[in-house]
Design a protein around this motif. Structure first.
Motif, PDB file in Angstrom:
ATOM      1  N   SER A   1      18.113 -10.936  44.572  1.00  0.00           N
ATOM      2  CA  SER A   1      18.649 -10.979  45.928  1.00  0.00           C
ATOM      3  C   SER A   1      19.889 -10.089  45.972  1.00  0.00           C
ATOM      4  O   SER A   1      20.495  -9.796  44.939  1.00  0.00           O
ATOM      5  N   GLY A   2      20.283  -9.667  47.168  1.00  0.00           N
ATOM      6  CA  GLY A   2      21.421  -8.774  47.319  1.00  0.00           C
ATOM      7  C   GLY A   2      22.723  -9.341  46.788  1.00  0.00           C
ATOM      8  O   GLY A   2      23.575  -8.604  46.299  1.00  0.00           O
TER       9      GLY A   2
ATOM     10  N   PRO B   1      18.766  -5.602  53.001  1.00  0.00           N
ATOM     11  CA  PRO B   1      19.625  -6.769  52.731  1.00  0.00           C
ATOM     12  C   PRO B   1      19.747  -7.728  53.916  1.00  0.00           C
ATOM     13  O   PRO B   1      19.776  -8.937  53.734  1.00  0.00           O
ATOM     14  N   ASP B   2      19.771  -7.197  55.146  1.00  0.00           N
ATOM     15  CA  ASP B   2      19.899  -8.085  56.302  1.00  0.00           C
ATOM     16  C   ASP B   2      18.569  -8.662  56.762  1.00  0.00           C
ATOM     17  O   ASP B   2      18.522  -9.529  57.624  1.00  0.00           O
ATOM     18  N   GLY B   3      17.448  -8.188  56.203  1.00  0.00           N
ATOM     19  CA  GLY B   3      16.135  -8.731  56.523  1.00  0.00           C
ATOM     20  C   GLY B   3      15.444  -8.100  57.710  1.00  0.00           C
ATOM     21  O   GLY B   3      14.339  -8.494  58.061  1.00  0.00           O
TER      22      GLY B   3
ATOM     23  N   ASP C   1      19.924 -11.880  57.825  1.00  0.00           N
ATOM     24  CA  ASP C   1      20.388 -12.560  56.617  1.00  0.00           C
ATOM     25  C   ASP C   1      21.768 -12.011  56.278  1.00  0.00           C
ATOM     26  O   ASP C   1      21.900 -10.990  55.619  1.00  0.00           O
ATOM     27  N   ILE C   2      22.781 -12.669  56.802  1.00  0.00           N
ATOM     28  CA  ILE C   2      24.155 -12.250  56.554  1.00  0.00           C
ATOM     29  C   ILE C   2      24.905 -13.384  55.898  1.00  0.00           C
ATOM     30  O   ILE C   2      24.555 -14.558  56.066  1.00  0.00           O
ATOM     31  N   GLU C   3      25.923 -13.026  55.152  1.00  0.00           N
ATOM     32  CA  GLU C   3      26.751 -14.058  54.524  1.00  0.00           C
ATOM     33  C   GLU C   3      27.572 -14.751  55.595  1.00  0.00           C
ATOM     34  O   GLU C   3      27.944 -14.146  56.606  1.00  0.00           O
ATOM     35  N   ASP C   4      27.878 -16.011  55.383  1.00  0.00           N
ATOM     36  CA  ASP C   4      28.696 -16.765  56.345  1.00  0.00           C
ATOM     37  C   ASP C   4      30.030 -16.059  56.567  1.00  0.00           C
ATOM     38  O   ASP C   4      30.695 -15.663  55.618  1.00  0.00           O
ATOM     39  N   GLY C   5      30.387 -15.899  57.845  1.00  0.00           N
ATOM     40  CA  GLY C   5      31.653 -15.273  58.181  1.00  0.00           C
ATOM     41  C   GLY C   5      31.610 -13.777  58.275  1.00  0.00           C
ATOM     42  O   GLY C   5      32.592 -13.144  58.618  1.00  0.00           O
TER      43      GLY C   5
ATOM     44  N   SER D   1      15.952 -10.492  50.467  1.00  0.00           N
ATOM     45  CA  SER D   1      17.071 -10.043  51.297  1.00  0.00           C
ATOM     46  C   SER D   1      18.376 -10.463  50.626  1.00  0.00           C
ATOM     47  O   SER D   1      18.375 -10.978  49.508  1.00  0.00           O
ATOM     48  N   ARG D   2      19.486 -10.275  51.322  1.00  0.00           N
ATOM     49  CA  ARG D   2      20.824 -10.485  50.747  1.00  0.00           C
ATOM     50  C   ARG D   2      20.981 -11.845  50.067  1.00  0.00           C
ATOM     51  O   ARG D   2      21.340 -11.941  48.908  1.00  0.00           O
ATOM     52  N   THR D   3      20.742 -12.933  50.780  1.00  0.00           N
ATOM     53  CA  THR D   3      20.912 -14.271  50.194  1.00  0.00           C
ATOM     54  C   THR D   3      19.586 -14.873  49.750  1.00  0.00           C
ATOM     55  O   THR D   3      19.557 -16.001  49.283  1.00  0.00           O
ATOM     56  N   GLY D   4      18.504 -14.127  49.907  1.00  0.00           N
ATOM     57  CA  GLY D   4      17.193 -14.636  49.542  1.00  0.00           C
ATOM     58  C   GLY D   4      16.535 -15.445  50.644  1.00  0.00           C
ATOM     59  O   GLY D   4      15.505 -16.061  50.420  1.00  0.00           O
TER      60      GLY D   4
END
Length: 184
Positions: free
Chosen positions: A53-54, A146-148, A175-179, A100-103
């Motif tokens: 994952s990213g 990464p963002d899907g 698919d983005i990280e929180d924040g 993707s980034r977080t899977g």
């Protein structure tokens, strides 16, 4: 008399030969490795086609641990397999996972009536969907952004291997990280 000397010498040589062989073997091997386990990452099973994952937290790969070809997802931080309901369908042959980034999204190839199609698994919805069911050409090696949102893959549409980009559209949940801020 001579045969008893030869017999005794032979026994002594065999004893020392076996002893030295065992000593050499023990020193070469060092510590005995733990027995392989179905819950560890490295095992006696056939594991191949790894993808990270990213964020580097999840590892997806193809395995035969449960008797068929399927995708396994392993959390590198907790060192445990992640159970994903709806990812592996009975009788389906999955290949070439990409995360993707977080899977959250996993894109992979699956066989549909003997032809590979691109499937997308959404962890939040716990389901897979076929993205290119009406596509009539051979495809291989799908990768997800990464963002899907975007999926790239190789296609034989023009009689040679070319690269195509599939845009899932602006209305999907990225698919983005929180924040993280959203880019337009």
């Amino acid at each position: 008399m001579q045969s008893s000397i030869c017999s005794g010498l032979w026994k002594t040589l065999c004893f020392w030969g076996v002893g030295l062989s065992l000593l050499t073997l023990a020193s070469a091997c060092g510590e005995t490795p733990p027995p392989p386990s179905a819950v560890s990452l490295n095992s006696l099973y056939n594991d191949e086609q790894p993808a990270l994952s990213g964020d580097g937290r999840l590892l997806a790969f193809i395995t035969n641990r449960n008797g068929g070809t399927e995708i396994a997802v392993y959390n590198l931080q907790t060192r445990q397999f992640v159970q994903l309901r709806g990812l592996n369908q009975p009788g389906a042959i999955a290949q070439r996972p990409s995360l993707s980034r977080t899977g959250r999204y996993i894109v992979y190839l699956v066989s549909d009536r003997g032809r590979p199609v691109i499937a997308l698994y959404d962890q939040a919805l716990e389901r897979s969907e076929i993205l290119n069911n009406s596509y009539r050409h051979w495809i291989r090696n799908p990768k997800i952004s990464p963002d899907g949102r975007y999926i790239v893959f190789e296609t034989s549409r023009r009689g040679q291997w070319d690269i195509e980009v599939l845009d899932r559209g602006p209305n999907i949940e990225l698919d983005i990280e929180d924040g993280s801020p959203l880019m337009p």
